[in-house]
Design an enzyme around this catalytic site. Structure first.
Site, PDB file in Angstrom:
ATOM      1  N   ARG A  66       0.884  -1.110   0.072  1.00  0.00           N
ATOM      2  CA  ARG A  66      -0.077  -0.030  -0.018  1.00  0.00           C
ATOM      3  C   ARG A  66       0.871   1.223  -0.033  1.00  0.00           C
ATOM      4  NH1 ARG A  66      -3.788   2.588   4.716  1.00  0.00           N
ATOM      5  NH2 ARG A  66      -5.154   3.759   3.397  1.00  0.00           N
ATOM      6  N   HIS A  70       0.507   4.245  -2.709  1.00  0.00           N
ATOM      7  CA  HIS A  70       0.448   5.668  -2.308  1.00  0.00           C
ATOM      8  C   HIS A  70       1.708   6.713  -2.812  1.00  0.00           C
ATOM      9  CE1 HIS A  70      -3.555   5.354   0.093  1.00  0.00           C
ATOM     10  NE2 HIS A  70      -3.375   4.201  -0.602  1.00  0.00           N
ATOM     11  N   ASP A  71       2.815   6.103  -2.684  1.00  0.00           N
ATOM     12  CA  ASP A  71       3.837   7.088  -3.153  1.00  0.00           C
ATOM     13  C   ASP A  71       3.815   7.352  -4.567  1.00  0.00           C
ATOM     14  OD1 ASP A  71       6.305   8.433  -2.839  1.00  0.00           O
ATOM     15  OD2 ASP A  71       7.402   6.815  -3.428  1.00  0.00           O
ATOM     16  N   GLY A  76       4.704  10.335  -8.506  1.00  0.00           N
ATOM     17  CA  GLY A  76       5.785   9.448  -9.212  1.00  0.00           C
ATOM     18  C   GLY A  76       6.481   9.033  -7.894  1.00  0.00           C
ATOM     19  N   ASP A  78       9.020   8.681  -5.536  1.00  0.00           N
ATOM     20  CA  ASP A  78      10.244   9.563  -5.064  1.00  0.00           C
ATOM     21  C   ASP A  78      10.271   9.316  -3.533  1.00  0.00           C
ATOM     22  OD1 ASP A  78       7.956  10.845  -4.406  1.00  0.00           O
ATOM     23  OD2 ASP A  78       8.473  12.800  -5.295  1.00  0.00           O
ATOM     24  N   SER A  80       7.989  10.399  -1.567  1.00  0.00           N
ATOM     25  CA  SER A  80       7.674  11.518  -0.827  1.00  0.00           C
ATOM     26  C   SER A  80       6.944  11.278   0.137  1.00  0.00           C
ATOM     27  CB  SER A  80       6.978  12.657  -1.888  1.00  0.00           C
ATOM     28  OG  SER A  80       5.767  11.735  -2.656  1.00  0.00           O
ATOM     29  N   ASN A  95      -4.074   8.858   3.782  1.00  0.00           N
ATOM     30  CA  ASN A  95      -2.545   8.306   4.068  1.00  0.00           C
ATOM     31  C   ASN A  95      -2.401   8.149   5.540  1.00  0.00           C
ATOM     32  OD1 ASN A  95      -1.637   7.764   1.470  1.00  0.00           O
ATOM     33  ND2 ASN A  95      -0.594  10.125   1.430  1.00  0.00           N
ATOM     34  N   PRO A 161      -6.946   6.597  -3.539  1.00  0.00           N
ATOM     35  CA  PRO A 161      -6.789   5.273  -2.549  1.00  0.00           C
ATOM     36  C   PRO A 161      -5.881   4.289  -3.247  1.00  0.00           C
ATOM     37  CG  PRO A 161      -8.875   5.009  -3.877  1.00  0.00           C
ATOM     38  CD  PRO A 161      -8.279   6.358  -4.405  1.00  0.00           C
ATOM     39  N   HIS A 164      -5.717  -3.183  -3.655  1.00  0.00           N
ATOM     40  CA  HIS A 164      -5.820  -4.243  -2.596  1.00  0.00           C
ATOM     41  C   HIS A 164      -5.647  -5.778  -3.214  1.00  0.00           C
ATOM     42  CE1 HIS A 164      -8.402  -0.897  -0.738  1.00  0.00           C
ATOM     43  NE2 HIS A 164      -7.296  -0.836  -0.116  1.00  0.00           N
ATOM     44  N   THR A 165      -4.921  -6.395  -2.452  1.00  0.00           N
ATOM     45  CA  THR A 165      -4.820  -7.822  -2.984  1.00  0.00           C
ATOM     46  C   THR A 165      -4.769  -8.663  -1.609  1.00  0.00           C
ATOM     47  OG1 THR A 165      -3.373  -7.245  -4.648  1.00  0.00           O
ATOM     48  CG2 THR A 165      -3.521  -9.752  -3.875  1.00  0.00           C
ATOM     49  N   ASP A 226      -2.249 -13.510  -4.277  1.00  0.00           N
ATOM     50  CA  ASP A 226      -2.789 -14.308  -5.464  1.00  0.00           C
ATOM     51  C   ASP A 226      -4.049 -13.719  -5.782  1.00  0.00           C
ATOM     52  OD1 ASP A 226      -4.752 -15.003  -3.471  1.00  0.00           O
ATOM     53  OD2 ASP A 226      -4.272 -16.976  -3.137  1.00  0.00           O
TER      54      ASP A 226
END
Length: 300
Positions: A66, A70-71, A76, A78, A80, A95, A161, A164-165, A226
């Site tokens: 995640r 989100h980064d 990009g 980086d 941040s 976040n 957002p 998800h896996t 999976d």
């Protein structure tokens, strides 16, 4: 007609998963750090630390997946999202529940001891995420490195957002679907009835909403990277609305079907992560190598 937020997110995720051609940035390469730290193998150091931490707490896998998502989807890949501050990306609503920062800090500290000023925080996120995907039952994939760290992190830039896996969600994020869907006073009619009853038991209507449930409602696969999650949302067993919409939205329904019905998931998931990891990367003199992942080296 203006595209909805859900549709935009669905399209972005779908494109990452199925458009796997031209996935690497020319400046990134597998084995970028080979020979840059003497005889030490940077990726082996990261792998050793992540293995120890994963065996103590397997939930770091969804946390780091995640975090990378989100980064990368905010200006990009980086790093941040790692920067501290009163109005940085960390403080944005989507976040606030991102975690795993202390894991990245520990890896950075270890790498700096052996190889100071060489390995970027952005690359550490990518390598660490690759390692926990493998430890969680996902396939092996090679990480392209050579990213540099960015200077800017703004909460106002955060809009998407996560994908998800594996992982969990707090009841307060989906409780309305169980009791008052779109202010109807009734549950979401699209939700599988057996899932609805299960979630009601775990998330009572008058509870605080702090309880958590697995995003993948297959108990045998809830912690494995999976295609089980995609099978679940195809059967209307998505816990979060935005996840369920992936299987319902015309933009991504076909992608969900492919993933759920076969599809070499491990291989293509790895390729998708590599593709995502190349989004708007900083290389060469475009960024810096932070001494601490939580602060830039120089101020402007």
């Amino acid at each position: 007609m203006k595209m909805s937020t859900v549709a935009a997110f669905a399209l972005a995720l779908g494109l990452i998963f199925v458009n796997l051609t031209g996935h690497c940035d020319g400046a990134l390469q597998v084995g970028f750090y080979r020979g840059k730290c003497g005889l030490l193998d940077v990726e082996s150091i990261v792998r050793a630390l992540l293995t120890v931490k994963f065996l103590k707490d397997r939930t770091i896998a969804p946390a780091l997946i995640r975090m990378q998502f989100h980064d990368c989807f905010v200006n990009g890949c980086d790093a941040s999202i790692l920067l501290d501050g009163s109005s940085t990306e960390k403080t944005a609503g989507p976040n606030l529940s991102v975690r795993g920062f202390e894991v990245i800090d520990a890896v950075k500290d270890a790498v700096e001891k052996f190889c100071p000023g060489v390995v970027s925080c952005a690359d550490i996120i990518a390598i660490a995420t690759r390692d926990v995907v493998y430890l969680s039952g996902g396939g092996k994939y090679s990480v392209e490195t050579g990213r540099r760290d960015g200077f800017v992190s703004l909460a106002k830039s955060v809009k998407l957002p996560g994908g998800h896996t594996i992982g969990v969600a707090h009841c307060n994020l989906f409780q309305a679907r169980l009791y008052n869907y779109k202010n109807t006073g009734k549950p979401d009619p699209s939700m599988d009835l057996s899932l609805l009853e299960t979630l009601k038991k775990m998330c009572p209507q008058n509870s605080t909403g702090f309880n958590t449930v697995n995003l993948d409602q297959n108990p045998k696969s809830a912690s494995i990277v999976d295609n089980s999650f995609h099978k679940q949302i195809k059967m209307h067993r998505g816990v979060l609305q935005i996840d369920q919409d992936l299987a319902l939205d015309s933009l991504t329904k076909a992608t969900v079907d492919k993933v759920a019905d076969g599809f070499d998931f491990s291989t293509k998931f790895g390729r998708a992560m590599v593709k995502m990891g190349a989004i708007q990367v900083l290389t060469g003199k475009q960024g810096e190598i932070r001494k601490s992942c939580r602060a830039v080296n120089r101020r402007f």
